[in-house]
Scaffold this motif. Structure first.
Motif, short mmCIF file in Angstrom:
data_model
loop_
_atom_site.label_atom_id
_atom_site.label_comp_id
_atom_site.label_asym_id
_atom_site.label_seq_id
_atom_site.Cartn_x
_atom_site.Cartn_y
_atom_site.Cartn_z
N GLN A 224 0.80 -1.22 0.00
CA GLN A 224 0.00 0.00 0.00
C GLN A 224 0.83 1.27 0.00
O GLN A 224 1.76 1.42 0.79
CB GLN A 224 -0.93 0.02 1.22
CG GLN A 224 -1.90 1.18 1.26
CD GLN A 224 -2.82 1.17 0.06
OE1 GLN A 224 -3.53 0.20 -0.20
NE2 GLN A 224 -2.82 2.27 -0.69
N LYS A 225 0.49 2.19 -0.90
CA LYS A 225 1.10 3.51 -0.89
C LYS A 225 0.51 4.33 0.26
O LYS A 225 -0.63 4.11 0.66
CB LYS A 225 0.84 4.24 -2.22
CG LYS A 225 1.49 3.57 -3.41
CD LYS A 225 1.17 4.31 -4.70
CE LYS A 225 1.83 3.64 -5.90
NZ LYS A 225 1.51 4.34 -7.17
N ARG A 226 1.30 5.30 0.75
CA ARG A 226 0.83 6.08 1.89
C ARG A 226 0.00 7.28 1.47
O ARG A 226 -1.08 7.52 2.01
CB ARG A 226 2.03 6.55 2.74
CG ARG A 226 1.61 7.44 3.91
CD ARG A 226 2.75 7.75 4.84
NE ARG A 226 3.77 8.58 4.23
CZ ARG A 226 4.82 9.05 4.89
NH1 ARG A 226 5.00 8.73 6.16
NH2 ARG A 226 5.71 9.79 4.28
N THR A 227 0.48 8.08 0.54
CA THR A 227 -0.16 9.35 0.21
C THR A 227 -0.94 9.21 -1.09
O THR A 227 -0.36 9.05 -2.16
CB THR A 227 0.89 10.47 0.06
OG1 THR A 227 1.73 10.46 1.21
CG2 THR A 227 0.22 11.81 -0.06
N LEU A 228 -2.27 9.27 -1.01
CA LEU A 228 -3.13 9.10 -2.16
C LEU A 228 -4.28 10.10 -2.10
O LEU A 228 -4.52 10.73 -1.08
CB LEU A 228 -3.71 7.67 -2.17
CG LEU A 228 -2.72 6.52 -2.34
CD1 LEU A 228 -3.40 5.20 -2.01
CD2 LEU A 228 -2.15 6.48 -3.74
N ASP A 229 -5.02 10.21 -3.23
CA ASP A 229 -6.18 11.08 -3.22
C ASP A 229 -7.32 10.40 -2.45
O ASP A 229 -7.25 9.21 -2.10
CB ASP A 229 -6.62 11.42 -4.65
CG ASP A 229 -6.94 10.18 -5.47
OD1 ASP A 229 -7.94 9.52 -5.17
OD2 ASP A 229 -6.17 9.88 -6.41
N VAL A 230 -8.38 11.15 -2.20
CA VAL A 230 -9.45 10.64 -1.33
C VAL A 230 -10.10 9.39 -1.89
O VAL A 230 -10.43 8.46 -1.13
CB VAL A 230 -10.51 11.74 -1.08
CG1 VAL A 230 -9.95 12.83 -0.18
CG2 VAL A 230 -11.03 12.32 -2.38
N ALA A 378 -1.40 16.75 2.43
CA ALA A 378 -2.81 17.15 2.48
C ALA A 378 -3.32 17.54 1.09
O ALA A 378 -4.43 17.16 0.70
CB ALA A 378 -2.98 18.32 3.46
N PHE A 379 -2.50 18.27 0.34
CA PHE A 379 -2.92 18.69 -1.00
C PHE A 379 -3.08 17.49 -1.93
O PHE A 379 -3.95 17.48 -2.81
CB PHE A 379 -1.92 19.69 -1.59
CG PHE A 379 -2.32 20.22 -2.93
CD1 PHE A 379 -3.35 21.13 -3.06
CD2 PHE A 379 -1.67 19.78 -4.07
CE1 PHE A 379 -3.74 21.60 -4.31
CE2 PHE A 379 -2.04 20.26 -5.33
CZ PHE A 379 -3.08 21.17 -5.44
N ARG A 380 -2.25 16.47 -1.73
CA ARG A 380 -2.31 15.28 -2.58
C ARG A 380 -3.68 14.59 -2.48
O ARG A 380 -4.12 13.93 -3.42
CB ARG A 380 -1.21 14.30 -2.17
CG ARG A 380 -1.20 12.97 -2.94
CD ARG A 380 -0.89 13.18 -4.41
NE ARG A 380 -0.89 11.92 -5.11
CZ ARG A 380 -1.97 11.33 -5.63
NH1 ARG A 380 -3.15 11.91 -5.52
NH2 ARG A 380 -1.88 10.18 -6.26
N ARG A 381 -4.37 14.76 -1.38
CA ARG A 381 -5.69 14.16 -1.23
C ARG A 381 -6.69 14.72 -2.24
O ARG A 381 -7.65 14.04 -2.61
CB ARG A 381 -6.23 14.42 0.18
CG ARG A 381 -5.47 13.76 1.31
CD ARG A 381 -5.68 12.27 1.32
NE ARG A 381 -5.20 11.66 2.55
CZ ARG A 381 -4.73 10.44 2.65
NH1 ARG A 381 -4.68 9.68 1.58
NH2 ARG A 381 -4.31 9.96 3.80
#
Length: 439
Positions: A224-230, A378-381
């Motif tokens: 699993q990747k950590r930083t993803l969009d919502v 946060a923006f990456r979400r």
């Protein structure tokens, strides 16, 4: 510095070297993991039989790892074969793990053994007793951290151990004889730009066949990747992990999954171009889930390859074909508004620009731009990506205002490109001025 792996299957192993983990025989999986860790030479010690020897000898042609088999009574032959190598990566064949474990061992340095002081392992997993900072004994009956199954030695050290009578099919004896210092796995866990986080490698001692499903579950969870969009974080990842767990035991390869996803994605573009916007939008949502499967399968099956990186290029091709085909249908539905064409050009321009900034930043620093600071995470979400644009596309199709969806996509793409540019310039400038280290 030339490194060879020594994979040892002791005679008392409860799990056969041919037992399948994520659809791959354990011995072949070890060789695949070596390829991922960029170790291209291996010696395999154990009672493999003709089937195992054939599998090992075919590894060079099929996966690019040159391997050779030895029996337990061939200590002198093994010692001689080690002569052309500088370092030896000793691997206990009874373990299942991902390539990051080997990368951590190489990172730790010579005469080091990896241990894990914070791990849930089955009863019978070897532990390490420490004396004067080095390994004194490896046994399930001593108190100490778990032995993670991997150690790195100078080749000369292994020569001495074999000449002193250590059996080549005794991995615990080989490691103990070398008196390595211990290194906790958490201290040398590398950052993985693909998963956008420091990764403590997944590993498990296979004390019985019952541990194989548990290892498979851990390997899938570790992809699993950590930083993803919502959408990817709250919806897709649960579906992807479930499907990856099921598909991991099938013959399906990651590259085959990439091709299947690409072909289905082209069907989405065809539906958009022919005016079937709702059907295309719904199929696009399915493709967004399918797109995450090939990478997770590759990591779970230890089948990551350089050619697999072309997936990102295929992604760009079909994503932008969606935007063009959908905008064409929107242009027709709007009665030929020029503003729809202008908005499409904005989507393509700003989306490509944002992607290039993201790529350049990772190339320059080794870290994803979305993983540098809390604001970036946060923006990456909510940044402009296919998953978010697919929602606009779906909304436009349902409300019968597809041209409005194109306008919103263009605006979102512009904001994303602008934020990426400012944030990347800020981080890179701070590195240039010495105000911060490379992430």
């Amino acid at each position: 510095m030339t490194t060879v792996a020594l994979i040892v299957f002791p005679p008392e192993a409860e799990v056969s070297p041919f037992e399948k983990v994520c659809g791959i025989p354990l011995i072949l999986r070890h060789l695949l993991v070596l390829r991922e860790a960029e170790v291209r030479d291996a010696f395999v010690v154990g009672e493999l039989g003709e089937e195992g020897k054939s599998l090992v000898l075919e590894a060079e042609r099929k996966i690019g790892v040159k391997a050779r088999c030895f029996e337990a009574d061939q200590a002198s032959e093994l010692s001689e074969a080690l002569g052309r190598f500088r370092r030896v990566l000793v691997i206990d064949g009874r373990y299942g793990f991902e390539s990051m474990l080997l990368k951590a061992a190489l990172r730790a340095g010579e005469t080091k053994a990896l241990v894990d002081g914070d791990s849930e392992q089955p009863e019978g997993t070897p532990r390490v007793r420490i004396g004067d900072g080095s390994v004194e004994e490896i046994s399930p009956y001593v108190q100490g951290p778990y032995f993670a199954g991997v150690a790195l030695f100078p080749a000369e050290s292994l020569h001495r151990s074999l000449r002193a009578g250590v059996r080549p099919d005794d991995p615990e004896g080989i490691v103990t004889a070398g008196s390595p210092e211990i290194v906790d796995l958490a201290e040398v866990s590398p950052y993985d730009p693909e998963r956008r986080r420091p990764v403590k490698p997944t590993w498990r001692f296979l004390s019985s066949r019952a541990e194989i499903p548990r290892l498979r579950k851990a390997l899938v969870g570790g992809t699993q990747k950590r930083t993803l969009d919502v959408m990817a974080w709250y919806v897709h990842r649960h579906i992807e992990n479930f499907l990856t767990y099921l598909l991991a035991e099938t013959p399906l390869t990651p590259n085959q999954m990439t091709v299947i996803t690409f072909l289905v994605a082209l069907c989405v573009a065809a539906l958009f171009a022919s005016g079937h916007l709702l059907a295309g939008a719904l199929l696009a949502l399915a493709v967004n889930v399918m797109d995450g499967l090939d990478g997770k399968l590759a990591r779970a099956k230890a089948m990551t390859t350089k050619v697999g990186l072309l997936e990102h290029s295929l992604d760009l091709f079909y994503e932008q074909s969606w935007y063009i085909a959908y905008s064409y249908a929107a242009w027709k539905a709007s009665g030929g508004r020029t503003s729809v064409v202008v908005a499409l050009l904005g989507v393509l321009l700003f989306d490509s620009f944002a992607r290039h900034i993201y790529m350049q930043f990772r190339q320059a620093t080794g870290v994803s731009l979305s993983d540098v600071a809390p604001f970036d995470r946060a923006f990456r979400r909510f940044d402009g990506r296919r998953n978010i644009y697919s929602l606009y596309i779906l909304g436009g199709a349902i409300a019968h205002i597809p041209w409005f969806a194109v306008y919103v996509m263009a605006f979102h793409a512009f904001v994303t490109a602008a934020v990426y540019l400012v944030r990347a310039a800020k981080h890179l400038r701070n590195i240039d001025l010495g105000k911060s280290k490379a992430p």
